[in-house]
Design a protein around this motif. Structure first.
Motif, mmCIF file in Angstrom:
data_model
loop_
_atom_site.group_PDB
_atom_site.id
_atom_site.type_symbol
_atom_site.label_atom_id
_atom_site.label_comp_id
_atom_site.label_asym_id
_atom_site.label_seq_id
_atom_site.Cartn_x
_atom_site.Cartn_y
_atom_site.Cartn_z
ATOM 1 N N ALA A 31 2.799 -24.871 8.872
ATOM 2 C CA ALA A 31 4.062 -25.239 8.540
ATOM 3 C C ALA A 31 5.218 -25.182 9.557
ATOM 4 C CB ALA A 31 4.397 -24.598 7.100
ATOM 5 N N HIS A 32 5.306 -23.885 10.326
ATOM 6 C CA HIS A 32 6.469 -23.721 11.246
ATOM 7 C C HIS A 32 5.648 -23.421 12.519
ATOM 8 C CE1 HIS A 32 8.321 -22.669 7.057
ATOM 9 N NE2 HIS A 32 8.711 -24.036 7.684
ATOM 10 N N TRP A 33 4.516 -23.342 12.750
ATOM 11 C CA TRP A 33 3.807 -22.884 14.096
ATOM 12 C C TRP A 33 4.645 -23.473 15.211
ATOM 13 C CZ3 TRP A 33 1.410 -26.179 17.717
ATOM 14 C CH2 TRP A 33 1.210 -25.392 18.912
ATOM 15 N N PHE A 34 4.966 -24.685 15.364
ATOM 16 C CA PHE A 34 5.542 -24.979 16.692
ATOM 17 C C PHE A 34 6.648 -24.396 16.998
ATOM 18 C CE2 PHE A 34 7.881 -28.036 19.579
ATOM 19 C CZ PHE A 34 7.033 -27.926 20.500
ATOM 20 N N ALA A 35 7.645 -24.275 15.865
ATOM 21 C CA ALA A 35 9.080 -24.058 16.155
ATOM 22 C C ALA A 35 8.805 -22.477 16.326
ATOM 23 C CB ALA A 35 9.838 -24.297 14.943
ATOM 24 N N LEU A 36 8.258 -21.736 15.891
ATOM 25 C CA LEU A 36 7.951 -20.321 16.176
ATOM 26 C C LEU A 36 7.508 -20.128 17.550
ATOM 27 C CD1 LEU A 36 6.505 -19.109 12.737
ATOM 28 C CD2 LEU A 36 8.800 -18.787 13.502
ATOM 29 N N GLU A 37 6.590 -20.968 17.994
ATOM 30 C CA GLU A 37 6.070 -20.899 19.278
ATOM 31 C C GLU A 37 7.258 -21.034 20.302
ATOM 32 O OE1 GLU A 37 3.141 -18.882 19.118
ATOM 33 O OE2 GLU A 37 3.186 -19.881 21.047
ATOM 34 N N GLU A 38 7.854 -22.247 19.881
ATOM 35 C CA GLU A 38 8.869 -22.334 20.803
ATOM 36 C C GLU A 38 10.055 -21.262 20.737
ATOM 37 O OE1 GLU A 38 9.201 -25.037 22.915
ATOM 38 O OE2 GLU A 38 10.993 -26.116 22.129
ATOM 39 N N MET A 39 10.197 -20.483 19.755
ATOM 40 C CA MET A 39 11.222 -19.508 19.699
ATOM 41 C C MET A 39 10.475 -18.510 20.486
ATOM 42 S SD MET A 39 11.995 -17.044 16.555
ATOM 43 C CE MET A 39 10.460 -16.507 16.424
ATOM 44 N N ARG A 40 9.219 -18.083 20.439
ATOM 45 C CA ARG A 40 8.744 -17.056 21.285
ATOM 46 C C ARG A 40 8.736 -17.213 22.879
ATOM 47 N NH1 ARG A 40 4.359 -17.380 16.594
ATOM 48 N NH2 ARG A 40 5.577 -16.034 14.820
ATOM 49 N N SER A 41 8.452 -18.599 23.121
ATOM 50 C CA SER A 41 8.580 -18.854 24.359
ATOM 51 C C SER A 41 9.845 -18.662 25.120
ATOM 52 C CB SER A 41 8.412 -20.263 24.580
ATOM 53 O OG SER A 41 8.619 -21.071 25.933
ATOM 54 N N ALA A 42 11.030 -18.886 24.451
ATOM 55 C CA ALA A 42 12.524 -18.794 24.693
ATOM 56 C C ALA A 42 12.715 -17.413 24.882
ATOM 57 C CB ALA A 42 13.358 -19.547 23.793
ATOM 58 N N GLN B 76 9.383 -15.270 30.654
ATOM 59 C CA GLN B 76 9.713 -16.502 31.637
ATOM 60 C C GLN B 76 11.066 -17.057 31.584
ATOM 61 O OE1 GLN B 76 7.272 -17.788 33.819
ATOM 62 N NE2 GLN B 76 6.475 -15.813 33.369
ATOM 63 N N ALA B 77 11.728 -16.938 30.399
ATOM 64 C CA ALA B 77 12.756 -17.849 30.039
ATOM 65 C C ALA B 77 14.084 -16.901 29.458
ATOM 66 C CB ALA B 77 12.708 -18.725 28.713
ATOM 67 N N ALA B 78 13.827 -15.527 29.250
ATOM 68 C CA ALA B 78 14.855 -14.697 28.778
ATOM 69 C C ALA B 78 15.393 -13.856 29.747
ATOM 70 C CB ALA B 78 14.428 -13.755 27.425
ATOM 71 N N ILE C 26 25.597 -12.980 31.416
ATOM 72 C CA ILE C 26 24.795 -14.073 31.100
ATOM 73 C C ILE C 26 23.451 -13.730 30.294
ATOM 74 C CG2 ILE C 26 23.450 -14.494 33.332
ATOM 75 C CD1 ILE C 26 24.274 -17.622 31.439
ATOM 76 N N TRP C 27 23.226 -14.326 28.874
ATOM 77 C CA TRP C 27 22.228 -13.825 28.165
ATOM 78 C C TRP C 27 21.497 -15.151 27.650
ATOM 79 C CZ3 TRP C 27 23.458 -10.969 22.684
ATOM 80 C CH2 TRP C 27 22.315 -10.560 22.415
ATOM 81 N N LEU C 28 20.346 -15.144 28.237
ATOM 82 C CA LEU C 28 19.422 -16.306 27.907
ATOM 83 C C LEU C 28 18.456 -15.783 26.828
ATOM 84 C CD1 LEU C 28 18.604 -17.993 31.456
ATOM 85 C CD2 LEU C 28 20.807 -18.435 29.703
ATOM 86 N N ILE D 255 10.042 -32.113 24.233
ATOM 87 C CA ILE D 255 9.457 -30.551 24.220
ATOM 88 C C ILE D 255 9.056 -30.099 25.634
ATOM 89 C CG2 ILE D 255 8.928 -30.916 21.498
ATOM 90 C CD1 ILE D 255 6.021 -31.124 22.324
ATOM 91 N N SER D 256 8.409 -30.902 26.422
ATOM 92 C CA SER D 256 7.868 -30.604 27.637
ATOM 93 C C SER D 256 8.980 -30.229 28.522
ATOM 94 C CB SER D 256 7.119 -31.428 28.212
ATOM 95 O OG SER D 256 5.797 -31.561 27.321
ATOM 96 N N ALA D 257 10.024 -30.920 28.499
ATOM 97 C CA ALA D 257 11.031 -30.669 29.451
ATOM 98 C C ALA D 257 11.849 -29.543 29.050
ATOM 99 C CB ALA D 257 11.905 -31.942 29.690
ATOM 100 N N ARG D 258 11.947 -29.328 27.496
ATOM 101 C CA ARG D 258 12.735 -28.173 27.242
ATOM 102 C C ARG D 258 12.097 -26.973 27.780
ATOM 103 N NH1 ARG D 258 13.308 -30.994 22.155
ATOM 104 N NH2 ARG D 258 12.316 -29.691 20.968
ATOM 105 N N ARG D 259 10.951 -26.643 27.548
ATOM 106 C CA ARG D 259 10.255 -25.547 27.991
ATOM 107 C C ARG D 259 10.335 -25.172 29.466
ATOM 108 N NH1 ARG D 259 5.384 -22.843 25.682
ATOM 109 N NH2 ARG D 259 6.292 -23.501 23.767
ATOM 110 N N MET D 260 10.285 -26.313 30.449
ATOM 111 C CA MET D 260 10.233 -26.186 31.787
ATOM 112 C C MET D 260 11.418 -25.890 31.917
ATOM 113 S SD MET D 260 7.531 -28.725 33.203
ATOM 114 C CE MET D 260 7.897 -30.335 32.099
ATOM 115 N N ASN D 261 12.685 -26.447 31.394
ATOM 116 C CA ASN D 261 13.934 -26.363 31.615
ATOM 117 C C ASN D 261 14.559 -24.682 31.567
ATOM 118 O OD1 ASN D 261 14.304 -28.900 32.562
ATOM 119 N ND2 ASN D 261 15.221 -29.724 30.616
ATOM 120 N N ARG D 262 14.134 -24.082 30.403
ATOM 121 C CA ARG D 262 14.278 -22.804 30.119
ATOM 122 C C ARG D 262 14.006 -22.183 31.322
ATOM 123 N NH1 ARG D 262 11.930 -23.775 24.737
ATOM 124 N NH2 ARG D 262 13.876 -24.893 23.671
ATOM 125 N N ARG D 263 12.941 -22.111 31.925
ATOM 126 C CA ARG D 263 12.267 -21.385 33.041
ATOM 127 C C ARG D 263 13.245 -21.920 34.025
ATOM 128 N NH1 ARG D 263 7.080 -23.010 31.732
ATOM 129 N NH2 ARG D 263 6.771 -24.372 33.600
#
Ligand code: SF4
Ligand code: SF4
Ligand code: SF4
Length: 758
Positions: A393-404, A408-410, A455-457, A644-652
């Motif tokens: 149900a929420h798998w992708f959004a939770l993965e996105e959150m964990r990735s952010a 690599q991104a925080a 700054i706090w990512l 979605i792909s660019a968002r993930r790369m852009n955070r890095r």
């Protein structure tokens, strides 16, 4: 949710309360359904509505004085609907469905003294329930004072026909020279009704005390009366009928040994809890019949067409999700309850529960503050607690959150050359993912205003909250608080309305403020365009007037013209992302965004990166306020969403930009990041749709190349690779081309390959 909570919720939604006309009809005739059928010209259906509630409708429809009209919501908007006149035409033109049904015969006998309208109503109602009824009346034919009415008002044959119909229902009629006390002794009746709207002899009248005003019961057990003091009443007929109806209810209860008063619906007095919004309804005058005797069919349809179809549905009018599910919150509460109560079998409402964007608009527009958001969020929590939430149900959004939140991104660090921060800029994971260059530019601006701005990512953990994962969310909230503590507890400045709301609701000690408020306070001026823009407030700013005003101050300072948007400010609508709607129901989220952008011909402007992304998916030109604030970094309003792909790369990318700006080494690149991909437009759209990121494919192809594990497919160089990344197995069909992989297809699933590996 237990039964009690369900009932409380159901009671909060008043959509099923009667319209004012029905509440004002002593017989409870559904004036709304009647008027709607009349407006369609369906006289038979309209007559069926009348016959459902009226005794002997051909008489009642002609004679009713229509007290309901004084409660009609149209009353001050051109005049009440002329329900009385409409009923008259309907009964003349509509065909009856047939004779009244009678329940199986009952042994208890009822004696009715008098044959005025109240008595005939008692006889009609009780005969339908199966009681044998004896009516004692004066004169040759029953009817009391109805027999004295002019033919133009009530043709005698209609009264005779209805009396004959009562005969078919096992009502017996017997004349008496005088309606006196001695008549009662002639019958061995179990209950007696005396209709005072007929000529009752004094000796019997003297035996009648004042009846109970609700039940019409007399002190003497088994005796009932009604129709008192009718002669001069302006509503003589309908009041008598209503007395008869209430007395019949009481007699039935009495004969069954039931309480006369328990759970009894009182005589209707026009009171209803139904809310009808008349804002914007234009007055329309009553249709006056050309012939004073009554309406023609055409006139009646025009008059009935003025009916407002009184309903609440305030929430449904504005919410695509509520509209799309063919009901309203009262029915939805039952649906959610049933879904939670199912132990075995299909839980049909899982998707429904997960599709609400939790935007809170329904609560604001509801006269009773019904909150679908609270109901759906509570249901999600219960599903997670009881392990009934489907993992997908929420798998992708939770993965996105964990990735952010990953390394690599925080990032959390003080400004260059400082060892402490008075403020901490928290752009939010979506702004950083969608507009990394502008995020950097905004941070530089904040540094100009206050050099000790760190700054706090990170991600505010809203996805875990929206998914109902209370334990995960509270753990993440504690981590956020610990980071803020380590940074010396500075003021947190955020550029995301969702982050701001999450912090204020769950981490109030952070004292978070909106970056737009900071810029407005420092008199920073955007550069305006000449064309008017429709300003779409994010739904998470609904209760944040301060931020909404700050944005307007910024725009006013640049004299940016704004186009009207019907639902904005506190009433603003969701873009389809909030509450993980986009995850659970992407098609609905698209429809929500399309509905939103259709509200104005002007280009849109927003101050939420995710709103920009969602609304731009519809093809509508949408600007982010940063495009006006920093024109040197402006994106075109028609630019496609990042995806979605660019968002993930852009955070890095953003993290690396900041590290290098601060003189630190960038994050070490992972080996798979150098895998080259060639992705044609249609394939990119398919990946976006299937929530497969280029990073996922790079990892799959890197592993396959490293381990030499491929499925060969066809003779044209196509090959397939697969890898498990976390809980999901990804597949990619590719062709190698000059050291890069041309992606032909990709798919994913949550199954493991037997043996664990291909
Ligand atoms: S406008 Fe129509 S539904 Fe509303 S109270 Fe009047 S007749 Fe009834
Ligand atoms: S999407 Fe918003 S308005 Fe619609 S039901 Fe959910 S919280 Fe209410
Ligand atoms: S606004 Fe919606 S939830 Fe509230 S009473 Fe009306 S129909 Fe029910």
């Amino acid at each position: 949710m237990d039964q009690k909570e369900l009932r409380e919720l159901e009671a909060t939604c008043i959509q099923e309360e009667p319209p004012a006309c029905r509440a004002g009809c002593p017989l409870g005739v559904d004036g709304r359904a009647f008027a709607l059928a009349m407006a369609r010209g369906d006289m038979d259906a309209a007559r069926a509505v009348l016959e459902k509630s009226m005794p002997f409708a051909p008489i009642t429809a002609r004679l009713c004085e229509a007290p309901c009209e004084k409660f009609c919501v149209r009353k001050d908007l051109g005049g009440a609907i002329s329900l009385g006149l409409l009923e008259r035409l309907c009964i003349a033109e509509g065909q009856t469905k047939g004779k009244a049904m009678r329940l199986p015969a009952r042994p208890k006998k009822v004696l009715v003294i008098g044959s005025g309208p109240s008595s005939l109503c008692v006889a009609f109602d009780l005969a339908k329930k199966g009681y044998p009824v004896m009516v004692r009346h004066l004169d040759a034919a029953p009817g009391g004072w109805l027999r004295g009415l002019p033919e133009s008002v009530l043709p005698p044959h209609i009264l005779t026909d209805e009396v004959n119909r009562l005969g078919a229902l096992h009502v017996s009629f017997q004349t008496a020279p005088v309606l006196n006390a001695a008549l009662i002794a002639e019958h061995a009746a179990d209950a007696i009704y005396v209709g005072q709207d007929d000529t009752i002899a004094d000796d019997l009248l003297e035996q009648l005390t004042l009846p109970d005003p609700v039940t019409f019961a007399l002190e003497k057990s088994g005796w009932f009366t009604g129709g008192m003091n009718m002669t001069d009443s302006a509503t003589r007929f309908i009041t008598a009928i209503s007395h008869g109806r209430e007395a019949a209810v009481s007699i039935d209860r009495f004969l069954q040994g039931a309480s006369l008063t328990l759970s009894r619906v009182l005589l209707r007095n026009g009171h209803t809890a139904l809310y009808t919004n008349t804002k914007g309804v234009k007055p329309r005058p009553r249709v006056t019949p050309a012939n004073p005797t009554g309406y023609t069919r055409e006139e009646a349809m025009a008059e009935a067409g003025r009916c407002l179809d009184c309903q609440c549905l305030e929430c449904v009018k504005h919410c695509v999700y509520l509209k799309d599910n063919d009901g309203y919150p009262k029915t939805y509460a039952r649906r959610v309850f049933n879904n939670l109560a199912i132990v075995q079998g299909m839980r049909q409402a899982n998707k429904f529960i997960n599709s609400c964007s939790l935007c809170g608009q329904c609560e604001v527009v509801c006269p009773n503050d019904f909150s679908m958001a609270s109901m759906c969020l509570d249901a999600r929590r219960e599903m997670v607690r009881t392990k009934r939430m489907p993992p997908s149900a929420h798998w992708f959004a939770l993965e996105e959150m964990r990735s952010a939140k990953s390394e690599q991104a925080a990032l959390a660090c003080h400004a260059p050359g400082t060892s402490g921060s008075t403020a901490l800029f928290f752009p939010g994971c979506q702004l950083g993912g969608i507009r990394p260059d502008q995020t950097m530019r905004l941070y530089e601006k904040l540094l100009e205003l206050e050099p000790k701005t760190g700054i706090w990512l990170d991600c505010c953990a809203a996805p875990a909250h929206w998914a109902g994962r209370e334990d995960e969310f509270s753990g993440l909230a504690r981590q956020l608080e610990a980071t803020w503590d380590d940074m010396g507890r500075p003021v947190v400045i955020t550029a995301c309305s969702t982050c701001l709301k999450m912090f204020r609701d769950h981490l109030p000690s952070l004292n978070a403020v909106s970056v737009w408020a900071v810029l407005a306070a420092h008199d920073v001026r955007p550069v305006a365009g000449s064309a008017a823009l429709a300003l779409s407030d994010p739904c998470t700013s609904r209760h944040d007037a301060e931020t909404r005003n700050a944005v307007r101050v910024l725009l006013r300072s640049a004299s940016q013209p704004l186009a009207d948007l019907p639902m904005s400010g506190e009433l603003t609508e969701c873009c389809g992302f909030g509450g993980l709607m986009d995850n659970a129901n992407p098609a609905l989220a698209r429809k929500v965004a399309q509905t939103r952008v259709a509200q104005s011909d002007a280009d849109f402007l927003t101050y939420c990166a995710m709103c920009r992304e969602q609304l731009a998916k519809t093809g509508k030109p949408v600007l982010h306020i940063l495009d006006l604030l920093f024109p040197e970094t402006a994106h075109d309003a028609s630019e496609a969403p990042a995806g979605i792909s660019a968002r993930r790369m852009n955070r890095r990318k953003l993290k690396n930009m900041i590290l290098s700006r601060f003189g630190h080494d960038e994050m070490p690149r992972q080996q798979w990041e150098s895998v080259g991909l060639v992705v044609a437009e249609p394939v990119a759209a398919m990946l976006e749709e299937r929530r497969i990121m280029l990073d996922d494919l790079r990892q799959v192809l890197h592993q396959a190349t490293r381990d030499g594990r491929w499925f060969r497919h066809g003779s044209d160089g196509r090959k397939i690779a697969s890898a498990e990344l976390g809980e999901v197995t990804f597949w990619a069909e590719v062709r190698e081309d000059n050291g890069a992989f041309e992606v032909l297809r990709a798919w994913s699933h949550r199954m493991r390959i037997a043996g664990g590996r291909i």
